[in-house]
Design a protein around this motif. Structure first.
Motif, PDB file in Angstrom:
ATOM      1  N   ALA A  62      -8.051  80.102  69.792  1.00 56.45           N
ATOM      2  CA  ALA A  62      -9.434  80.324  70.227  1.00 56.45           C
ATOM      3  C   ALA A  62     -10.207  79.035  69.966  1.00 56.45           C
ATOM      4  CB  ALA A  62     -10.045  81.498  69.478  1.00 56.45           C
ATOM      5  N   PRO A  63      -9.932  77.962  70.748  1.00 52.76           N
ATOM      6  CA  PRO A  63     -10.551  76.663  70.468  1.00 52.76           C
ATOM      7  C   PRO A  63     -12.064  76.688  70.535  1.00 52.76           C
ATOM      8  CG  PRO A  63      -9.442  76.683  72.610  1.00 52.76           C
ATOM      9  CD  PRO A  63      -9.029  77.924  71.905  1.00 52.76           C
ATOM     10  N   GLU A  64     -12.611  77.505  71.426  1.00 51.79           N
ATOM     11  CA  GLU A  64     -14.071  77.576  71.527  1.00 51.79           C
ATOM     12  C   GLU A  64     -14.704  78.200  70.299  1.00 51.79           C
ATOM     13  OE1 GLU A  64     -12.602  81.278  73.830  1.00 51.79           O
ATOM     14  OE2 GLU A  64     -11.864  79.357  73.090  1.00 51.79           O
ATOM     15  N   ALA A  65     -13.907  78.983  69.545  1.00 45.72           N
ATOM     16  CA  ALA A  65     -14.403  79.583  68.308  1.00 45.72           C
ATOM     17  C   ALA A  65     -13.918  78.818  67.078  1.00 45.72           C
ATOM     18  CB  ALA A  65     -13.941  81.043  68.217  1.00 45.72           C
ATOM     19  N   ASN A  81      -7.161  78.335  65.291  1.00 42.53           N
ATOM     20  CA  ASN A  81      -5.807  78.264  65.825  1.00 42.53           C
ATOM     21  C   ASN A  81      -5.251  79.673  65.939  1.00 42.53           C
ATOM     22  OD1 ASN A  81      -5.788  75.420  65.885  1.00 42.53           O
ATOM     23  ND2 ASN A  81      -5.229  75.350  63.707  1.00 42.53           N
ATOM     24  N   GLY A  82      -4.145  79.815  66.657  1.00 42.91           N
ATOM     25  CA  GLY A  82      -3.524  81.120  66.821  1.00 42.91           C
ATOM     26  C   GLY A  82      -2.936  81.644  65.523  1.00 42.91           C
ATOM     27  N   VAL A 104      -7.643  95.656  64.295  1.00 41.05           N
ATOM     28  CA  VAL A 104      -7.006  94.371  64.557  1.00 41.05           C
ATOM     29  C   VAL A 104      -6.840  93.646  63.226  1.00 41.05           C
ATOM     30  CG1 VAL A 104      -9.208  93.196  65.034  1.00 41.05           C
ATOM     31  CG2 VAL A 104      -7.067  92.227  65.895  1.00 41.05           C
ATOM     32  N   HIS A 105      -5.657  93.058  63.000  1.00 44.42           N
ATOM     33  CA  HIS A 105      -5.364  92.349  61.761  1.00 44.42           C
ATOM     34  C   HIS A 105      -5.369  90.840  62.002  1.00 44.42           C
ATOM     35  CE1 HIS A 105      -3.405  95.890  59.542  1.00 44.42           C
ATOM     36  NE2 HIS A 105      -3.605  96.353  60.770  1.00 44.42           N
ATOM     37  N   VAL A 106      -5.922  90.113  61.035  1.00 45.91           N
ATOM     38  CA  VAL A 106      -5.857  88.653  61.028  1.00 45.91           C
ATOM     39  C   VAL A 106      -5.534  88.197  59.598  1.00 45.91           C
ATOM     40  CG1 VAL A 106      -7.455  88.354  62.970  1.00 45.91           C
ATOM     41  CG2 VAL A 106      -8.345  88.432  60.632  1.00 45.91           C
ATOM     42  N   ARG A 107      -5.286  86.915  59.455  1.00 38.56           N
ATOM     43  CA  ARG A 107      -5.007  86.358  58.127  1.00 38.56           C
ATOM     44  C   ARG A 107      -6.251  86.465  57.242  1.00 38.56           C
ATOM     45  NH1 ARG A 107      -1.282  82.539  56.389  1.00 38.56           N
ATOM     46  NH2 ARG A 107      -0.567  82.396  58.563  1.00 38.56           N
ATOM     47  N   SER A 108      -6.050  86.842  55.993  1.00 40.07           N
ATOM     48  CA  SER A 108      -7.140  86.862  55.027  1.00 40.07           C
ATOM     49  C   SER A 108      -7.343  85.460  54.464  1.00 40.07           C
ATOM     50  CB  SER A 108      -6.830  87.838  53.887  1.00 40.07           C
ATOM     51  OG  SER A 108      -7.836  87.792  52.901  1.00 40.07           O
ATOM     52  N   TYR A 154     -12.783  85.224  63.945  1.00 39.40           N
ATOM     53  CA  TYR A 154     -11.597  85.285  64.802  1.00 39.40           C
ATOM     54  C   TYR A 154     -11.307  86.727  65.201  1.00 39.40           C
ATOM     55  CZ  TYR A 154      -6.837  84.039  66.367  1.00 39.40           C
ATOM     56  OH  TYR A 154      -5.685  83.833  67.102  1.00 39.40           O
ATOM     57  N   ALA A 155     -11.465  87.667  64.266  1.00 41.85           N
ATOM     58  CA  ALA A 155     -11.283  89.086  64.590  1.00 41.85           C
ATOM     59  C   ALA A 155     -12.296  89.521  65.647  1.00 41.85           C
ATOM     60  CB  ALA A 155     -11.421  89.938  63.331  1.00 41.85           C
ATOM     61  N   HIS A 156     -13.547  89.055  65.514  1.00 42.87           N
ATOM     62  CA  HIS A 156     -14.570  89.364  66.519  1.00 42.87           C
ATOM     63  C   HIS A 156     -14.166  88.786  67.879  1.00 42.87           C
ATOM     64  CE1 HIS A 156     -17.931  91.035  64.038  1.00 42.87           C
ATOM     65  NE2 HIS A 156     -17.248  90.435  63.075  1.00 42.87           N
ATOM     66  N   TRP A 157     -13.643  87.558  67.857  1.00 44.40           N
ATOM     67  CA  TRP A 157     -13.237  86.916  69.112  1.00 44.40           C
ATOM     68  C   TRP A 157     -12.093  87.688  69.768  1.00 44.40           C
ATOM     69  CZ3 TRP A 157      -8.738  84.789  71.014  1.00 44.40           C
ATOM     70  CH2 TRP A 157      -8.850  84.003  72.152  1.00 44.40           C
TER      71      TRP A 157
END
Length: 212
Positions: free
Chosen positions: A141-144, A147-148, A177-181, A193-196
């Protein structure tokens, strides 16, 4: 060592709609090695038998409640069937075998995507439970400014609960949705990133982060 954190992004009383929404999010990150698992807690013998008929998965195991002192120093092969865990075909036929064993948990792990989701959703009924997809790949998400993500790219659909712990039953279903903490100054720096990710599917973060 890193951990993940999950954000609720959708909630509905319609289990089929919840599954469709969770699948849309999962497909956004699905890759070759993605897998699915499922879990439920069954509070009555009738529900155990109903679930056993609805989901005759040989990989799934029914495991009853037990106290630690029951199993200490006892060989695995000598444990009661519901303590060791059994497939649907191995469930005891006599009701007495379930005394002290409720709730019974049923779980299946690391199946191919699409193998269990529909039948499990149709069978869940009033029971708490979850479907969990892992080994996904979230895009850059480069605009945010992000990185992936692969290690912690996951989606969870929780049935009849608002929390991953399934500790307070409700009458609706929640998609996470899960992302890295990554905590900096007491804040989750990857929450945007979760919002994105949610926004790419027309979804919105609807609650605070939860730890699996």
């Amino acid at each position: 060592m890193s951990n993940d954190v999950a954000y609720p992004v959708f909630r509905t009383s319609d289990p089929a709609l919840a599954l469709r929404t969770a699948r849309r999010l999962m497909e956004f990150g699905r890759c070759e090695h993605s897998k699915v698992s499922a879990y439920t807690e069954l509070s009555s013998v009738a529900e155990v038998r109903r679930m056993a008929k609805a989901i005759p998965e040989p990989e799934g195991r029914f495991c009853g409640a037990f106290e630690l002192e029951e199993v200490e120093e006892i060989p695995f092969e000598d444990l009661p069937a519901l303590v060791a865990g059994v497939p649907a075909s191995g469930l005891p036929t006599e009701a007495a075998a379930f005394e002290g064993r409720l709730p019974v948990e049923w779980e299946v792990w690391n199946l191919p995507i699409g193998h269990i989701e529909d039948v499990f959703t149709a069978a869940i009924g009033p029971n708490v439970g979850s479907i969990h997809w892992e080994s996904l790949q979230w895009p850059d998400a480069p605009e945010a400014g992000f990185n992936g993500e692969s290690k912690h790219a996951e989606v969870t659909l929780v049935f009849n609960a608002h929390k991953l712990e399934l500790d307070k039953p409700t009458d609706d279903h929640t998609v996470f949705v899960h992302v890295r903490s990554a905590v900096h100054n007491g804040l989750q720096s990857r929450e945007p990133y979760a919002h994105w990710l949610a926004a790419q599917l027309g979804l919105t973060v609807i609650g605070p982060a939860q730890r699996p």
